[in-house]
Design a protein around this motif. Structure first.
Motif, PDB file in Angstrom:
ATOM      1  N   GLY A  47       0.788  -1.219   0.000  1.00 35.16           N
ATOM      2  CA  GLY A  47       0.000   0.000   0.000  1.00 35.16           C
ATOM      3  C   GLY A  47       0.821   1.270   0.000  1.00 35.16           C
ATOM      4  N   LEU A  48       0.094   2.371  -0.021  1.00 37.43           N
ATOM      5  CA  LEU A  48       0.674   3.713   0.017  1.00 37.43           C
ATOM      6  C   LEU A  48       0.167   4.424   1.253  1.00 37.43           C
ATOM      7  CD1 LEU A  48       0.014   4.783  -3.666  1.00 37.43           C
ATOM      8  CD2 LEU A  48       2.183   4.057  -2.708  1.00 37.43           C
ATOM      9  N   GLY A  49       0.975   5.333   1.749  1.00 31.24           N
ATOM     10  CA  GLY A  49       0.544   6.064   2.926  1.00 31.24           C
ATOM     11  C   GLY A  49       1.353   7.310   3.135  1.00 31.24           C
ATOM     12  N   GLY A  50       1.115   7.918   4.265  1.00 35.64           N
ATOM     13  CA  GLY A  50       1.834   9.129   4.606  1.00 35.64           C
ATOM     14  C   GLY A  50       1.857   9.343   6.098  1.00 35.64           C
ATOM     15  N   GLN A  51       2.794  10.188   6.482  1.00 35.89           N
ATOM     16  CA  GLN A  51       2.972  10.490   7.899  1.00 35.89           C
ATOM     17  C   GLN A  51       3.062  11.999   8.048  1.00 35.89           C
ATOM     18  OE1 GLN A  51       6.717   9.329   9.731  1.00 35.89           O
ATOM     19  NE2 GLN A  51       5.525   8.438  11.392  1.00 35.89           N
ATOM     20  N   LEU A  52       2.267  12.535   8.950  1.00 33.53           N
ATOM     21  CA  LEU A  52       2.208  13.969   9.191  1.00 33.53           C
ATOM     22  C   LEU A  52       2.557  14.237  10.643  1.00 33.53           C
ATOM     23  CD1 LEU A  52       1.320  16.816   8.223  1.00 33.53           C
ATOM     24  CD2 LEU A  52      -0.975  16.195   8.975  1.00 33.53           C
ATOM     25  N   ARG A  53       3.590  15.048  10.861  1.00 31.12           N
ATOM     26  CA  ARG A  53       3.976  15.395  12.239  1.00 31.12           C
ATOM     27  C   ARG A  53       3.405  16.751  12.588  1.00 31.12           C
ATOM     28  NH1 ARG A  53       9.839  13.099  13.947  1.00 31.12           N
ATOM     29  NH2 ARG A  53       9.068  13.627  16.012  1.00 31.12           N
ATOM     30  N   PHE A  54       2.646  16.782  13.688  1.00 30.83           N
ATOM     31  CA  PHE A  54       2.081  18.033  14.163  1.00 30.83           C
ATOM     32  C   PHE A  54       3.067  18.801  15.030  1.00 30.83           C
ATOM     33  CE2 PHE A  54      -1.741  15.238  13.860  1.00 30.83           C
ATOM     34  CZ  PHE A  54      -2.255  15.832  12.732  1.00 30.83           C
TER      35      PHE A  54
ATOM     36  N   GLU B 161       6.940  17.937  17.705  1.00 27.68           N
ATOM     37  CA  GLU B 161       8.038  17.006  17.926  1.00 27.68           C
ATOM     38  C   GLU B 161       7.572  15.695  18.549  1.00 27.68           C
ATOM     39  OE1 GLU B 161      11.436  18.459  19.985  1.00 27.68           O
ATOM     40  OE2 GLU B 161      11.456  20.349  18.892  1.00 27.68           O
ATOM     41  N   LYS B 162       6.440  15.713  19.242  1.00 25.53           N
ATOM     42  CA  LYS B 162       5.975  14.533  19.971  1.00 25.53           C
ATOM     43  C   LYS B 162       4.767  13.834  19.351  1.00 25.53           C
ATOM     44  CE  LYS B 162       8.689  14.725  23.608  1.00 25.53           C
ATOM     45  NZ  LYS B 162       9.614  13.669  23.934  1.00 25.53           N
ATOM     46  N   VAL B 163       3.991  14.512  18.506  1.00 28.03           N
ATOM     47  CA  VAL B 163       2.720  13.965  18.030  1.00 28.03           C
ATOM     48  C   VAL B 163       2.646  13.999  16.510  1.00 28.03           C
ATOM     49  CG1 VAL B 163       0.208  14.205  18.127  1.00 28.03           C
ATOM     50  CG2 VAL B 163       1.569  14.738  20.132  1.00 28.03           C
ATOM     51  N   GLY B 164       2.115  12.920  15.931  1.00 28.33           N
ATOM     52  CA  GLY B 164       1.929  12.849  14.489  1.00 28.33           C
ATOM     53  C   GLY B 164       0.760  11.941  14.148  1.00 28.33           C
ATOM     54  N   LEU B 165       0.451  11.860  12.864  1.00 31.76           N
ATOM     55  CA  LEU B 165      -0.646  11.042  12.368  1.00 31.76           C
ATOM     56  C   LEU B 165      -0.154  10.262  11.158  1.00 31.76           C
ATOM     57  CD1 LEU B 165      -3.733  10.578  12.841  1.00 31.76           C
ATOM     58  CD2 LEU B 165      -4.099  12.261  11.040  1.00 31.76           C
ATOM     59  N   THR B 166      -0.455   8.967  11.128  1.00 34.23           N
ATOM     60  CA  THR B 166      -0.073   8.102  10.014  1.00 34.23           C
ATOM     61  C   THR B 166      -1.325   7.481   9.422  1.00 34.23           C
ATOM     62  OG1 THR B 166       2.041   7.558  11.047  1.00 34.23           O
ATOM     63  CG2 THR B 166       1.269   6.072   9.351  1.00 34.23           C
ATOM     64  N   GLY B 167      -1.403   7.452   8.098  1.00 31.18           N
ATOM     65  CA  GLY B 167      -2.516   6.825   7.414  1.00 31.18           C
ATOM     66  C   GLY B 167      -2.023   6.055   6.204  1.00 31.18           C
ATOM     67  N   HIS B 168      -2.666   4.948   5.905  1.00 30.51           N
ATOM     68  CA  HIS B 168      -2.295   4.123   4.758  1.00 30.51           C
ATOM     69  C   HIS B 168      -3.560   3.623   4.059  1.00 30.51           C
ATOM     70  CE1 HIS B 168       1.519   3.663   7.028  1.00 30.51           C
ATOM     71  NE2 HIS B 168       2.016   3.753   5.808  1.00 30.51           N
ATOM     72  N   ILE B 169      -3.408   3.285   2.802  1.00 33.36           N
ATOM     73  CA  ILE B 169      -4.415   2.554   2.041  1.00 33.36           C
ATOM     74  C   ILE B 169      -3.714   1.321   1.517  1.00 33.36           C
ATOM     75  CG2 ILE B 169      -5.953   2.547   0.056  1.00 33.36           C
ATOM     76  CD1 ILE B 169      -6.269   5.535   0.419  1.00 33.36           C
TER      77      ILE B 169
ATOM     78  N   VAL C  52      -5.552   4.194  10.440  1.00 31.16           N
ATOM     79  CA  VAL C  52      -5.323   5.594  10.797  1.00 31.16           C
ATOM     80  C   VAL C  52      -4.750   5.579  12.207  1.00 31.16           C
ATOM     81  CG1 VAL C  52      -6.361   7.859  11.127  1.00 31.16           C
ATOM     82  CG2 VAL C  52      -7.267   6.326   9.373  1.00 31.16           C
ATOM     83  N   LEU C  53      -3.488   5.960  12.345  1.00 32.50           N
ATOM     84  CA  LEU C  53      -2.791   5.807  13.614  1.00 32.50           C
ATOM     85  C   LEU C  53      -2.280   7.145  14.142  1.00 32.50           C
ATOM     86  CD1 LEU C  53      -0.685   2.720  12.531  1.00 32.50           C
ATOM     87  CD2 LEU C  53      -2.802   2.711  13.839  1.00 32.50           C
ATOM     88  N   LEU C  54      -2.453   7.358  15.420  1.00 29.49           N
ATOM     89  CA  LEU C  54      -1.879   8.505  16.107  1.00 29.49           C
ATOM     90  C   LEU C  54      -0.513   8.083  16.628  1.00 29.49           C
ATOM     91  CD1 LEU C  54      -2.405  11.407  17.147  1.00 29.49           C
ATOM     92  CD2 LEU C  54      -3.167  10.359  19.276  1.00 29.49           C
ATOM     93  N   ASN C  55       0.518   8.876  16.345  1.00 27.52           N
ATOM     94  CA  ASN C  55       1.890   8.553  16.761  1.00 27.52           C
ATOM     95  C   ASN C  55       2.301   9.440  17.925  1.00 27.52           C
ATOM     96  OD1 ASN C  55       1.828   7.046  14.446  1.00 27.52           O
ATOM     97  ND2 ASN C  55       3.093   8.428  13.267  1.00 27.52           N
TER      98      ASN C  55
END
Length: 126
Positions: free
Chosen positions: A71-78, A80-88, A103-106
Motif C-alpha cells: 500500500g501507500l501512505g503518509g505520515q504527518l507530524r504536528f 516534535e511529539k505527536v503525528g498522524l499516520t494513514g495508509h491505504i 489511521v494511527l496517532l503517533n
C-alpha cells in the motif's frame, strides 16, 4: 452545500500548508491469520466419549492462513511529539481480498524516531 465544500477545502489547504513534516511512504508485508475453534462435545451430549473422531471429548481445530499486503501512505507530524499516520493497503489472505485503511496517532519518544502508535483500522472486503 457550496459553503460547506468551500470551508472544507479552505480548512484542508490551510492544514496542508502548515504541515511542514509530511512524508509519503510505501509499505508491504506478510500477513498471518490464525483461527481456533474449540467445543466441548461431552457437555453437548451429541457424541459418545469413545467416539474415534474426538480426543478427550473435545473438538479442537486451528487453522492458519497466510497472505500479503501492499500500500501507500503518509505520515504527518504536528509537533516534535505527536503525528498522524494513514495508509491505504491492498491485502490478500484466506482466499479473499481486502482494502485496509489504518489511521494511527503517533507519539514520538525522543529524537530517535521511535514512536508508539494507536488507532483504528477499517477493512473492506473487495
Amino acid at each position: 452545500m457550496q459553503k460547506t465544500i468551500f470551508y472544507l477545502v479552505f480548512l484542508l489547504s490551510s492544514f496542508l500548508l502548515s504541515a511542514q513534516d509530511f512524508k509519503f511512504d510505501i509499505n508491504a508485508g506478510y500477513l498471518l491469520a490464525t483461527t481456533r475453534f474449540q467445543v466441548d462435545l461431552i457437555q453437548l451430549n451429541i457424541f459418545t466419549p469413545n467416539d474415534p473422531f474426538i480426543q478427550n471429548g473435545d473438538l479442537d481445530e486451528t487453522n492458519s492462513e497466510s497472505g500479503f499486503f501492499i500500500g501507500l501512505g503518509g505520515q504527518l507530524r504536528f509537533s516534535e511529539k505527536v503525528g498522524l499516520t494513514g495508509h491505504i493497503n491492498y491485502a490478500s489472505y484466506a482466499e479473499s481480498s481486502y482494502l485496509q485503511i489504518p489511521v494511527l496517532l503517533n507519539y514520538y519518544l525522543g529524537d530517535s524516531g521511535f514512536n508508539i502508535q494507536a488507532g483504528p483500522q477499517f477493512s473492506y472486503i473487495l
